[in-house]
Design a protein around this motif. Sequence first.
Motif, PDB file in Angstrom:
ATOM      1  N   ASN A 182       0.815  -1.224   0.000  1.00 29.15           N
ATOM      2  CA  ASN A 182       0.000   0.000   0.000  1.00 29.15           C
ATOM      3  C   ASN A 182       0.846   1.271   0.000  1.00 29.15           C
ATOM      4  N   THR A 183       1.803   1.296  -0.942  1.00 29.04           N
ATOM      5  CA  THR A 183       2.626   2.490  -1.138  1.00 29.04           C
ATOM      6  C   THR A 183       1.988   3.327  -2.246  1.00 29.04           C
ATOM      7  N   ILE A 184       2.661   4.411  -2.668  1.00 30.07           N
ATOM      8  CA  ILE A 184       2.160   5.195  -3.809  1.00 30.07           C
ATOM      9  C   ILE A 184       3.276   5.252  -4.859  1.00 30.07           C
ATOM     10  N   PHE A 231      15.305  -8.352   2.443  1.00 26.69           N
ATOM     11  CA  PHE A 231      13.900  -7.986   2.303  1.00 26.69           C
ATOM     12  C   PHE A 231      13.204  -8.776   1.205  1.00 26.69           C
ATOM     13  N   GLY A 232      11.892  -8.884   1.367  1.00 27.92           N
ATOM     14  CA  GLY A 232      11.030  -9.410   0.319  1.00 27.92           C
ATOM     15  C   GLY A 232       9.907  -8.411   0.105  1.00 27.92           C
ATOM     16  N   ILE A 233       9.215  -8.527  -1.024  1.00 25.68           N
ATOM     17  CA  ILE A 233       8.168  -7.558  -1.374  1.00 25.68           C
ATOM     18  C   ILE A 233       6.881  -8.305  -1.744  1.00 25.68           C
ATOM     19  N   TYR A 234       5.787  -7.888  -1.158  1.00 19.82           N
ATOM     20  CA  TYR A 234       4.492  -8.449  -1.538  1.00 19.82           C
ATOM     21  C   TYR A 234       3.872  -7.619  -2.648  1.00 19.82           C
ATOM     22  N   VAL A 235       3.007  -8.270  -3.431  1.00 23.57           N
ATOM     23  CA  VAL A 235       2.174  -7.494  -4.349  1.00 23.57           C
ATOM     24  C   VAL A 235       0.727  -7.567  -3.859  1.00 23.57           C
ATOM     25  N   GLY A 236      -0.031  -6.556  -4.192  1.00 23.48           N
ATOM     26  CA  GLY A 236      -1.422  -6.512  -3.768  1.00 23.48           C
ATOM     27  C   GLY A 236      -2.338  -7.025  -4.865  1.00 23.48           C
TER      28      GLY A 236
END
Length: 428
Positions: free
Chosen positions: A89-91, A115-120
Motif C-alpha cells: 500500500n505504497t504510492i 527484504f522481500g516484497i508483496y504485491v497486492g
Amino acid sequence: MEVTIEGKAYIDGDFVDCCIGIVDGRISAIKKILKGDRYYNFGSKLILPAGIDIHVHFRDPGMTYKEDFSTGSLAAAFGGVSCVFDMPNTIPQTTSLQTLSDKIVSANKKAYVDFGIYVGVTDSNVENIEELTEKCSGFKIYLGSTTNSLQLDENNLKQTFKRINSASKPILIHAEDNKCLNGHKMWENNLVDHLHSRPAECEEIAIKSILKMSRNYLNRRIHICHLSSCEGLELLKNRSKNISVGVTPHHLLLNIEKNLKPQALYKVNPPVRTSFDRDALFEGIRNGFVDILESDHAPHTLEDKAGEFSSAPSGHPGVETVFPLFLSLAKKGKLSFQRLISLFCENPANLLGVSKGRIEVGRDADFVVVDIKEDCRINSENLHSKCGWSPFEGWPALFPTCVFVRGEKLIEEHEIQVKQGFGRFVGE
Ligand code: NCD
Ligand code: ZN
Ligand code: ZN
C-alpha cells in the motif's frame, strides 16, 4: 572457516555452549570447538536466530516523509530483525510487474537488512495476477479498507485463489469485512468510537468467508494478518494446516481500557480491543494457536496524527521494538524463548520460504546477541524510524547488543557497521 562465533546459542530448542562456523554467509558447522580466521566469543550472552518481520509498511515509494526503505530497515536492524517483508500500500501501489521491479531496485540500494516484497491483489489486476508469482514474496489482499489500502471485492476472492495456482507464495489477508465496516461507519471522536466502528463481528465475517473459500484450495498457503479478537481466534482454532495466523505486539500488549494517550497515536486497524481479547491472544501465542508475531510497522508522522481524531491515519511503528519487547517478556518468563523463536524466527521463515530463522547448518548466519542483564526502557529518541515516536514509550525492552546478517556484523555495541544497500532481496 571464515568466521567463528562462540556463545550460548539456541540450537534445536535449547541454549547450548558451542561454536558456530560461518562460510560465505552461511552456517557451515556447529561444534563444541571450532577455529576461524575471525573469531568472536560472546561468553554467557545468548545467541538467537535474528527476527523475521513478515509485515512492514516502509512507505517507499510515495510517502517517504513518513519512512523510507533506508530508515525502516535501519530500525529493523537495531531491533534484531534481519529480514523484512514490505506491504504493497505504497504510492504507487505494488500491483504490477513494473511497480514490483521498481520497488526491488530502489530497496536494493537502500536496505540495511534483507527484504522481500508483496504485491497486492485488486479488482483491477486479479485477472493477470499469475505473472507476478515468480518475483513477489507473496500476495496481499485487503478485505476491508484501511490506510491507502487496495480494494478487492469479496466476489473476487475466489478468482484470486483460483489464479494463484501455486503453493510456493502465500496469500496474506487483512481480515475485516468491508460491508460490515461500512455498516458500522460513524464519526469517531476517540478510540472507543474507533473500536465500535470496527467491531470483532467484521473480523469474524471475513474469517468465515476465508475459511469457507480455503476448503476448496487446501494447497494454497493462507496467512491471516494481525488477528485482533477472541472471537476470530475461536473460529480459527480448528483451521486446516495451510492457514497460519499472525498477531501484532499492540494487540497482545495494549487494550482499550488502558489510558492510551494521545488517543490518535493508538488508532490502528484492526483496533486495539478489550483486555479480554488481549489475554485470549496472549494465551494463543503461549499455546501455539497463533503462529506468527508480526509488527505491522505502519509509521505515520506526529503531524499526520495531530488534529481531529476522525481524520488521523491508522497505524503505528513497531519493527524496532517488537523483538526487544518480547525478549524482555521472555526473560521475565511471560512467554518461553522457544515460543518466541517459533513465532518470530522459525514460522516466518517457513511461511516465506527463506533459509533463515534457525541456527542450523546450511542456513543464513543471521543472529542476535542478547545480554540478558541489559534491560532498558523504550525511548523514542533512540529509535530509528523516521516517524520519531513509539506506542511503547517507556516499556521495558532487551535490545540486541550485536546483530549478524549472513555472517557480517550489522550492529556492534548498538552501532551500525554496514552501509545502505547491504540488504538483499530474498526473492531470487
Ligand atoms: C496500516 C498502514 O498504515 O499502512 N495501518 C494500520 O492501521 N494497520 C495498514 C494495515 O495494515 O491495515
Ligand atoms: Zn492490515
Ligand atoms: Zn499492515
